[in-house]
Write a protein that holds these residues in place. Structure first.
Motif, PDB file in Angstrom:
ATOM      1  N   LEU A  25       0.831  -1.206   0.000  1.00  0.00           N
ATOM      2  CA  LEU A  25       0.000   0.000   0.000  1.00  0.00           C
ATOM      3  C   LEU A  25       0.870   1.264   0.000  1.00  0.00           C
ATOM      4  CD1 LEU A  25      -2.775  -1.107   2.506  1.00  0.00           C
ATOM      5  CD2 LEU A  25      -3.096  -0.609   0.060  1.00  0.00           C
ATOM      6  N   LEU A  28       2.050   1.810  -3.468  1.00  0.00           N
ATOM      7  CA  LEU A  28       0.974   2.290  -4.343  1.00  0.00           C
ATOM      8  C   LEU A  28       0.767   3.797  -4.220  1.00  0.00           C
ATOM      9  CD1 LEU A  28      -1.477  -0.679  -3.936  1.00  0.00           C
ATOM     10  CD2 LEU A  28      -0.504   0.109  -6.108  1.00  0.00           C
ATOM     11  N   LYS A  29       1.148   4.362  -3.084  1.00  0.00           N
ATOM     12  CA  LYS A  29       1.040   5.815  -2.912  1.00  0.00           C
ATOM     13  C   LYS A  29       1.933   6.573  -3.888  1.00  0.00           C
ATOM     14  CE  LYS A  29      -0.208   5.740   1.987  1.00  0.00           C
ATOM     15  NZ  LYS A  29       0.242   6.098   3.351  1.00  0.00           N
ATOM     16  N   ASP A  33      -3.478   8.279  -4.885  1.00  0.00           N
ATOM     17  CA  ASP A  33      -3.924   8.614  -3.537  1.00  0.00           C
ATOM     18  C   ASP A  33      -4.841   7.515  -3.034  1.00  0.00           C
ATOM     19  OD1 ASP A  33      -2.661  11.165  -3.521  1.00  0.00           O
ATOM     20  OD2 ASP A  33      -4.302  11.956  -4.750  1.00  0.00           O
ATOM     21  N   ILE A  34      -4.556   7.001  -1.850  1.00  0.00           N
ATOM     22  CA  ILE A  34      -5.417   5.985  -1.250  1.00  0.00           C
ATOM     23  C   ILE A  34      -6.535   6.712  -0.511  1.00  0.00           C
ATOM     24  CG2 ILE A  34      -5.567   4.119   0.429  1.00  0.00           C
ATOM     25  CD1 ILE A  34      -2.679   3.394  -0.327  1.00  0.00           C
ATOM     26  N   LYS A  36      -9.417   5.039   0.726  1.00  0.00           N
ATOM     27  CA  LYS A  36     -10.080   4.207   1.729  1.00  0.00           C
ATOM     28  C   LYS A  36      -9.509   2.798   1.664  1.00  0.00           C
ATOM     29  CE  LYS A  36     -14.802   2.618   2.710  1.00  0.00           C
ATOM     30  NZ  LYS A  36     -16.191   2.694   2.252  1.00  0.00           N
ATOM     31  N   ASN A  37      -9.345   2.198   2.834  1.00  0.00           N
ATOM     32  CA  ASN A  37      -8.971   0.784   2.927  1.00  0.00           C
ATOM     33  C   ASN A  37     -10.028   0.062   3.750  1.00  0.00           C
ATOM     34  OD1 ASN A  37      -6.463   0.870   1.544  1.00  0.00           O
ATOM     35  ND2 ASN A  37      -5.466   1.662   3.379  1.00  0.00           N
ATOM     36  N   SER A  59      -8.681  -1.797  -1.277  1.00  0.00           N
ATOM     37  CA  SER A  59      -8.261  -0.407  -1.245  1.00  0.00           C
ATOM     38  C   SER A  59      -8.875   0.345  -2.414  1.00  0.00           C
ATOM     39  CB  SER A  59      -6.729  -0.333  -1.320  1.00  0.00           C
ATOM     40  OG  SER A  59      -6.281   0.982  -1.150  1.00  0.00           O
ATOM     41  N   ILE A  61      -8.348   3.654  -4.617  1.00  0.00           N
ATOM     42  CA  ILE A  61      -7.329   4.652  -4.926  1.00  0.00           C
ATOM     43  C   ILE A  61      -7.773   5.516  -6.102  1.00  0.00           C
ATOM     44  CG2 ILE A  61      -5.508   3.103  -4.111  1.00  0.00           C
ATOM     45  CD1 ILE A  61      -4.583   2.864  -7.072  1.00  0.00           C
ATOM     46  N   THR A  63      -5.784   7.295  -9.306  1.00  0.00           N
ATOM     47  CA  THR A  63      -4.496   7.285  -9.993  1.00  0.00           C
ATOM     48  C   THR A  63      -4.631   7.935 -11.359  1.00  0.00           C
ATOM     49  OG1 THR A  63      -2.632   5.908 -10.718  1.00  0.00           O
ATOM     50  CG2 THR A  63      -4.843   4.976 -10.990  1.00  0.00           C
TER      51      THR A  63
END
Length: 137
Positions: A25, A28-29, A33-34, A36-37, A59, A61, A63
């Motif tokens: 995770l 992935l940032k 932008d994440i 919510k998980n 998750s 995201i 992107t």
């Protein structure tokens, strides 16, 4: 640059599973932008036999990457974290340190040899996915 809403499912059943998910995770940032998980969920392996249960998380995201660019980045994360076997290539499932699947990408319907969006197995066939995705889809 437009942002795309993407739902991912991540799983690990080798080593420090939760840490593996957290590390993926974090990586992935770098490309989004994440937002919510989900909660972490423990589940038994699906479509193969192993004594190692999975830790899974969903998750959401945003992107700027295209689906194929995102897939390439995901595969890079998996390889760098030590994943040796890609089930799309080998045709079978095995234990894995990390697995990251693109479940949905905006409202896109896309199919190629490497990628299917939406990921129908996760949406309709796997109980653990339906639990994790209930607040995402």
């Amino acid at each position: 640059m437009s942002q795309h809403k993407v739902v991912l499912l991540l799983g690990s059943n080798i080593g420090d599973k939760k840490n593996n998910l957290d590390h993926a995770l974090e990586r992935l940032k770098e490309v989004g932008d994440i937002l919510k998980n989900s909660e972490y969920l423990t589940s038994e392996p699906v479509e193969f036999v192993s004594s190692n249960n999975f830790c899974n998380i969903a998750s959401l995201i945003f992107t700027h990457l295209s689906p194929i660019q995102l897939l390439n980045f995901i595969k890079k994360i998996e390889i760098e974290m030590g994943r040796l076997n890609d089930s799309k290539i080998s045709g079978s499932y095995t234990d894995r340190i990390i697995d990251i699947d693109i479940v949905t990408y905006d409202a896109l319907k896309f199919s190629s040899e490497r990628l299917e969006i939406p990921h129908t197995k996760h949406l309709f066939e796997r109980d653990f996915s339906r639990i994790l995705l209930k607040d995402f889809i």
